[in-house]
Design a protein around this motif. Structure first.
Motif, mmCIF file in Angstrom:
data_model
loop_
_atom_site.group_PDB
_atom_site.id
_atom_site.type_symbol
_atom_site.label_atom_id
_atom_site.label_comp_id
_atom_site.label_asym_id
_atom_site.label_seq_id
_atom_site.Cartn_x
_atom_site.Cartn_y
_atom_site.Cartn_z
ATOM 1 N N PHE A 194 0.876 -1.128 0.126
ATOM 2 C CA PHE A 194 -0.076 -0.107 0.028
ATOM 3 C C PHE A 194 0.804 1.133 0.015
ATOM 4 N N ALA A 195 0.312 2.290 -0.189
ATOM 5 C CA ALA A 195 0.933 3.646 -0.218
ATOM 6 C C ALA A 195 1.466 3.751 1.132
ATOM 7 N N LEU A 196 2.574 4.303 1.318
ATOM 8 C CA LEU A 196 3.051 4.604 2.905
ATOM 9 C C LEU A 196 3.637 3.514 3.440
ATOM 10 N N GLN A 197 3.578 2.208 2.854
ATOM 11 C CA GLN A 197 3.973 1.205 3.839
ATOM 12 C C GLN A 197 5.461 0.978 3.667
ATOM 13 N N HIS A 198 6.158 1.506 2.375
ATOM 14 C CA HIS A 198 7.403 1.642 2.453
ATOM 15 C C HIS A 198 7.673 2.826 1.713
ATOM 16 N N ASP A 199 8.883 3.313 1.607
ATOM 17 C CA ASP A 199 9.294 4.529 0.744
ATOM 18 C C ASP A 199 9.505 3.946 -0.639
ATOM 19 N N ASN A 200 10.396 4.692 -1.261
ATOM 20 C CA ASN A 200 10.481 4.594 -2.625
ATOM 21 C C ASN A 200 11.446 3.499 -2.974
ATOM 22 N N LEU A 201 11.125 2.371 -2.926
ATOM 23 C CA LEU A 201 11.868 1.093 -3.024
ATOM 24 C C LEU A 201 12.456 0.972 -4.596
ATOM 25 N N GLU A 202 13.729 0.971 -4.835
ATOM 26 C CA GLU A 202 14.259 1.080 -6.167
ATOM 27 C C GLU A 202 15.212 -0.119 -6.417
ATOM 28 N N GLY A 203 15.655 -0.711 -5.421
ATOM 29 C CA GLY A 203 16.664 -1.761 -5.737
ATOM 30 C C GLY A 203 16.447 -2.938 -4.992
ATOM 31 N N ILE A 204 16.786 -4.169 -5.478
ATOM 32 C CA ILE A 204 16.406 -5.574 -4.844
ATOM 33 C C ILE A 204 17.682 -6.455 -4.953
ATOM 34 N N THR A 205 18.083 -7.274 -3.893
ATOM 35 C CA THR A 205 18.907 -8.330 -4.303
ATOM 36 C C THR A 205 18.277 -9.566 -3.444
ATOM 37 N N VAL A 206 18.489 -10.658 -3.915
ATOM 38 C CA VAL A 206 18.039 -11.939 -3.534
ATOM 39 C C VAL A 206 18.967 -12.839 -3.026
ATOM 40 N N TRP A 207 18.782 -13.429 -1.791
ATOM 41 C CA TRP A 207 20.119 -14.374 -1.521
ATOM 42 C C TRP A 207 19.539 -15.390 -0.486
ATOM 43 N N SER B 158 15.616 1.856 -0.467
ATOM 44 C CA SER B 158 14.877 2.999 -1.039
ATOM 45 C C SER B 158 15.685 4.078 -1.502
ATOM 46 N N ASP B 159 14.900 4.796 -2.570
ATOM 47 C CA ASP B 159 15.653 6.352 -2.877
ATOM 48 C C ASP B 159 14.995 7.360 -2.293
ATOM 49 N N ASP B 160 15.528 8.175 -1.577
ATOM 50 C CA ASP B 160 14.931 9.056 -0.798
ATOM 51 C C ASP B 160 14.632 10.387 -1.612
ATOM 52 N N ASN B 161 15.191 10.393 -2.909
ATOM 53 C CA ASN B 161 15.316 11.503 -3.654
ATOM 54 C C ASN B 161 15.917 13.025 -3.074
ATOM 55 N N PHE B 162 16.771 12.622 -1.931
ATOM 56 C CA PHE B 162 17.334 13.973 -1.460
ATOM 57 C C PHE B 162 16.429 14.763 -0.767
ATOM 58 N N GLN B 163 15.032 14.277 -0.529
ATOM 59 C CA GLN B 163 14.257 14.935 0.436
ATOM 60 C C GLN B 163 13.986 14.475 1.712
ATOM 61 N N PRO B 164 13.673 15.585 2.417
ATOM 62 C CA PRO B 164 13.889 15.420 4.028
ATOM 63 C C PRO B 164 12.435 14.625 4.521
ATOM 64 N N LEU B 165 11.439 14.477 3.638
ATOM 65 C CA LEU B 165 10.259 13.887 4.072
ATOM 66 C C LEU B 165 10.312 12.414 3.728
#
Length: 272
Positions: free
Chosen positions: A227-240, A253-260
């Protein structure tokens, strides 16, 4: 507060039958480097030491500290001893002897020592901010990539494969809902795991699908929808594989250099 919210929403999603993954943790990344942020890809083999790259071309060593149950309790980031690349670095794939990065603009793939791979003719037509977000490498050393957007809202995503010095388009990944690819990795089971995202007015949603590329229908399986707000802007994945033999999916996650927004490592365990 954020971790409690993530746990609650993950359990609610599971109750709806939306996932076959157990939520393990969501942990903010600590680090003092001014360049820390915008993390768009991650790779780990042991779940303790990881390499991440930002969309501004900076690499970071991540130390994933875990408790006795194997749950991440702290993540420390420090600049890696790797020269920064140009900007728009989005994908990361590693073998014991080589590391590859993909770029959005212009769309291309290169090694850390600066060698650029031959480009597929389609790469030249890709828009600079919608290109090669996802990059993965299989057990035979073949590189796989796909672009974030294909031009129309319902168009599938061609899968580009680099093998023996040339690119081919081998499969087409169907589009499901509003989600678009942002990360990919091959798991120890040989399956391709695809991380996708969707931006809503109140925050990001994520989706993870798994594919068996040996099957004509790709054996597609939906593992997770958030759902929205469950996590931030997830962009990378590694499986092990963890010490108990379970497959884990570690996401950044990518914070886009934004404080929120947050630089965060999120982890799930496959429940099959």
């Amino acid at each position: 507060m954020f971790r409690s919210l993530g746990v609650g929403l993950a359990l609610f999603a599971s109750s709806l039958g939306a996932q076959t993954l157990d939520f393990m943790s969501a942990t903010s990344i600590d680090g003092t480097a001014k360049t820390l942020g915008g993390l768009s890809a991650i790779e780990t083999g042991d779940g303790v030491h990881a390499l991440a790259v930002s969309d501004r071309g900076f690499f970071f060593d991540l130390h994933l500290m875990r408790d006795a149950a194997g749950v991440i309790v702290e993540v420390q980031a420090s600049p890696a001893n790797i020269a920064p690349t140009q900007q728009d670095t989005e994908g990361l794939a590693m073998t014991p002897s080589e590391t590859y990065v993909s770029f959005e603009g212009p769309a291309r793939i290169r090694t850390l020592d600066g060698m650029s791979l031959r480009r597929h003719s389609d790469f030249r037509k890709m828009p600079s901010n919608r290109a090669l977000e996802a990059l993965a490498i299989d057990a035979d050393g073949r590189l796989y990539t796909l672009q974030e957007r294909t031009g129309t809202s319902d168009a599938p995503f061609p899968l580009y494969v680099f093998d023996q010095g040339r690119w081919t388009k081998t499969d087409v990944i169907p589009k499901r809902g509003p989600f678009v690819p942002v990360g990919a990795d091959f798991g120890p089971d040989g399956f391709l795991y695809l991380l996708e995202r969707h931006f809503t007015p109140i925050g990001f949603r994520s989706q993870i699908r798994r594919f068996d590329l040996a099957k004509p229908d790709l054996g597609e399986k939906l593992l997770l929808t958030t759902f929205a707000l469950q996590h931030d802007n997830l962009e990378g994945i590694t499986v092990w594989t963890d010490p108990d033999g379970h497959i884990r999916l570690t996401l950044v996650s990518d914070d886009n250099f934004q404080p929120l927004q947050r630089n965060q490592v999120v982890e799930y365990r496959l429940t099959e």
